[in-house]
Design a protein around this motif. Structure first.
Motif, PDB file in Angstrom:
ATOM      1  N   ALA A 106      15.634  11.715 -15.460  1.00 16.14           N
ATOM      2  CA  ALA A 106      16.605  12.755 -15.833  1.00 16.14           C
ATOM      3  C   ALA A 106      16.157  14.087 -15.240  1.00 16.14           C
ATOM      4  N   PHE A 107      17.145  14.910 -14.879  1.00 17.38           N
ATOM      5  CA  PHE A 107      16.855  16.225 -14.321  1.00 17.38           C
ATOM      6  C   PHE A 107      18.057  17.137 -14.559  1.00 17.38           C
ATOM      7  N   ASP A 108      17.859  18.441 -14.375  1.00 17.86           N
ATOM      8  CA  ASP A 108      18.910  19.411 -14.657  1.00 17.86           C
ATOM      9  C   ASP A 108      19.603  19.961 -13.420  1.00 17.86           C
ATOM     10  N   GLU A 109      18.866  20.221 -12.385  1.00 13.01           N
ATOM     11  CA  GLU A 109      19.433  20.875 -11.210  1.00 13.01           C
ATOM     12  C   GLU A 109      20.226  19.889 -10.370  1.00 13.01           C
ATOM     13  N   ALA A 110      21.330  20.341  -9.831  1.00 15.87           N
ATOM     14  CA  ALA A 110      22.231  19.459  -9.079  1.00 15.87           C
ATOM     15  C   ALA A 110      21.549  18.767  -7.909  1.00 15.87           C
ATOM     16  N   SER A 111      20.539  19.361  -7.317  1.00 14.19           N
ATOM     17  CA  SER A 111      19.845  18.722  -6.194  1.00 14.19           C
ATOM     18  C   SER A 111      18.444  18.254  -6.591  1.00 14.19           C
ATOM     19  N   GLY A 112      18.183  18.135  -7.854  1.00 15.38           N
ATOM     20  CA  GLY A 112      16.866  17.750  -8.354  1.00 15.38           C
ATOM     21  C   GLY A 112      16.412  16.368  -7.932  1.00 15.38           C
ATOM     22  N   GLU A 113      17.357  15.517  -7.552  1.00 13.98           N
ATOM     23  CA  GLU A 113      16.973  14.165  -7.146  1.00 13.98           C
ATOM     24  C   GLU A 113      16.089  14.176  -5.906  1.00 13.98           C
ATOM     25  N   ASP A 114      16.289  15.140  -4.999  1.00 14.20           N
ATOM     26  CA  ASP A 114      15.462  15.214  -3.792  1.00 14.20           C
ATOM     27  C   ASP A 114      13.995  15.444  -4.143  1.00 14.20           C
ATOM     28  N   THR A 115      13.752  16.332  -5.084  1.00 13.96           N
ATOM     29  CA  THR A 115      12.384  16.615  -5.517  1.00 13.96           C
ATOM     30  C   THR A 115      11.737  15.361  -6.087  1.00 13.96           C
ATOM     31  N   ILE A 116      12.468  14.643  -6.915  1.00 14.64           N
ATOM     32  CA  ILE A 116      11.939  13.417  -7.523  1.00 14.64           C
ATOM     33  C   ILE A 116      11.649  12.383  -6.440  1.00 14.64           C
ATOM     34  N   ILE A 117      12.568  12.187  -5.538  1.00 11.06           N
ATOM     35  CA  ILE A 117      12.399  11.182  -4.478  1.00 11.06           C
ATOM     36  C   ILE A 117      11.176  11.514  -3.617  1.00 11.06           C
ATOM     37  N   PHE A 118      11.016  12.780  -3.253  1.00  7.60           N
ATOM     38  CA  PHE A 118       9.870  13.171  -2.421  1.00  7.60           C
ATOM     39  C   PHE A 118       8.550  12.969  -3.162  1.00  7.60           C
ATOM     40  N   GLN A 119       8.552  13.085  -4.480  1.00  7.16           N
ATOM     41  CA  GLN A 119       7.348  12.802  -5.270  1.00  7.16           C
ATOM     42  C   GLN A 119       7.066  11.302  -5.332  1.00  7.16           C
ATOM     43  N   LEU A 120       8.124  10.496  -5.361  1.00 12.48           N
ATOM     44  CA  LEU A 120       7.970   9.051  -5.501  1.00 12.48           C
ATOM     45  C   LEU A 120       7.462   8.369  -4.235  1.00 12.48           C
ATOM     46  N   ILE A 121       7.929   8.812  -3.095  1.00 10.94           N
ATOM     47  CA  ILE A 121       7.647   8.101  -1.841  1.00 10.94           C
ATOM     48  C   ILE A 121       6.150   7.851  -1.629  1.00 10.94           C
ATOM     49  N   PRO A 122       5.269   8.859  -1.714  1.00 13.75           N
ATOM     50  CA  PRO A 122       3.845   8.551  -1.490  1.00 13.75           C
ATOM     51  C   PRO A 122       3.244   7.658  -2.580  1.00 13.75           C
ATOM     52  N   LYS A 123       3.694   7.833  -3.820  1.00 17.49           N
ATOM     53  CA  LYS A 123       3.181   6.981  -4.904  1.00 17.49           C
ATOM     54  C   LYS A 123       3.558   5.518  -4.669  1.00 17.49           C
ATOM     55  N   LEU A 124       4.789   5.291  -4.256  1.00 18.56           N
ATOM     56  CA  LEU A 124       5.248   3.931  -3.977  1.00 18.56           C
ATOM     57  C   LEU A 124       4.581   3.364  -2.728  1.00 18.56           C
ATOM     58  N   ASN A 125       4.405   4.202  -1.707  1.00 20.18           N
ATOM     59  CA  ASN A 125       3.759   3.739  -0.474  1.00 20.18           C
ATOM     60  C   ASN A 125       2.352   3.221  -0.733  1.00 20.18           C
ATOM     61  N   ARG A 126       1.625   3.871  -1.636  1.00 25.08           N
ATOM     62  CA  ARG A 126       0.272   3.409  -1.970  1.00 25.08           C
ATOM     63  C   ARG A 126       0.278   1.997  -2.556  1.00 25.08           C
ATOM     64  N   LEU A 127       1.409   1.605  -3.123  1.00 26.36           N
ATOM     65  CA  LEU A 127       1.548   0.257  -3.699  1.00 26.36           C
ATOM     66  C   LEU A 127       2.239  -0.707  -2.739  1.00 26.36           C
ATOM     67  N   GLY A 128       2.556  -0.238  -1.541  1.00 27.82           N
ATOM     68  CA  GLY A 128       3.261  -1.080  -0.586  1.00 27.82           C
ATOM     69  C   GLY A 128       4.738  -1.229  -0.911  1.00 27.82           C
ATOM     70  N   LEU A 129       5.275  -0.293  -1.678  1.00 31.49           N
ATOM     71  CA  LEU A 129       6.664  -0.365  -2.121  1.00 31.49           C
ATOM     72  C   LEU A 129       7.475   0.777  -1.526  1.00 31.49           C
ATOM     73  N   SER A 130       8.784   0.602  -1.534  1.00 26.82           N
ATOM     74  CA  SER A 130       9.664   1.651  -1.025  1.00 26.82           C
ATOM     75  C   SER A 130      10.977   1.656  -1.806  1.00 26.82           C
ATOM     76  N   ILE A 131      11.702   2.735  -1.633  1.00 32.33           N
ATOM     77  CA  ILE A 131      12.986   2.923  -2.302  1.00 32.33           C
ATOM     78  C   ILE A 131      14.080   2.251  -1.490  1.00 32.33           C
ATOM     79  N   ASN A 132      14.993   1.600  -2.180  1.00 27.50           N
ATOM     80  CA  ASN A 132      16.195   1.076  -1.529  1.00 27.50           C
ATOM     81  C   ASN A 132      17.215   2.212  -1.538  1.00 27.50           C
ATOM     82  N   PHE A 133      17.261   2.963  -0.452  1.00 24.10           N
ATOM     83  CA  PHE A 133      18.092   4.165  -0.401  1.00 24.10           C
ATOM     84  C   PHE A 133      19.584   3.858  -0.498  1.00 24.10           C
ATOM     85  N   GLN A 134      19.982   2.655  -0.173  1.00 25.84           N
ATOM     86  CA  GLN A 134      21.402   2.297  -0.267  1.00 25.84           C
ATOM     87  C   GLN A 134      21.866   2.138  -1.709  1.00 25.84           C
ATOM     88  N   LYS A 135      20.942   1.985  -2.632  1.00 27.51           N
ATOM     89  CA  LYS A 135      21.313   1.769  -4.029  1.00 27.51           C
ATOM     90  C   LYS A 135      21.028   2.962  -4.935  1.00 27.51           C
TER      91      LYS A 135
END
Length: 163
Positions: free
Chosen positions: A125-154
């Motif tokens: 959950a977030f408040d700012e209309a573009s807040g999802e970008d901040t969350i996604i940029f935080q997730l990418i390196p954390k997921l990469n360390r686990l060999g995982l990635s985001i399915n951007f189409q979903k």
């Protein structure tokens, strides 16, 4: 089945309260109720790309040993039960849902509020209309360390009231 019983209590005792998938008495309906307590106007839903296929078994076994205190003799049996497939967690294996939760447990603990997970579906959950970008940029390196990635189409962003 005995192997699953040995692991279930250890894993479920350590999982965060906001992890709802593959846990006794928890389901998507309860996740939605929990998410209604989020402080945010929007919800970001992220699906992980080929989650079960991309779980790194070496990371998983190390995680089970260091974070869950699983004994070496049990880890050998876990590895053997997974050896029928070349990589990841085989879908249909009785241990796969439990092990997938264990695999993401340290990742989950990095988020202490406005977050919930059901299997490979992440909700923020977030408040700012573009807040999802901040969350996604935080997730990418954390997921990469686990060999995982985001399915951007979903990826979905929706009004929190829709829950």
């Amino acid at each position: 089945m005995y192997l699953k019983l040995q692991l279930t209590q250890k894993v479920n005792n350590i999982l965060a309260d906001y992890v709802f998938g593959y846990r006794p008495g928890l389901d998507m309906k309860l996740l939605k109720e929990y998410a209604k307590t989020f402080s945010g106007r929007y919800v970001l839903h992220i699906d992980l790309e080929k989650f079960f296929d991309n779980i790194d078994r070496k990371i998983l076994i190390n995680h089970l040993k260091t974070n869950f205190g699983v004994e070496d003799s049990v880890l050998v049996r876990v590895s053997k039960s997974l050896s029928r497939t070349g990589r990841g967690l085989p879908q249909g294996n009785v241990l796969s849902p439990l092990l997938s939760n264990a695999y993401l447990s340290a990742f989950d603990n990095a988020f202490t509020k406005n977050y919930a997970r059901f299997s490979d579906d992440l909700y923020f959950a977030f408040d700012e209309a573009s807040g999802e970008d901040t969350i996604i940029f935080q997730l990418i390196p954390k997921l990469n360390r686990l060999g995982l990635s985001i399915n951007f189409q979903k990826i979905e962003v929706f009004n929190a009231e829709r829950l």
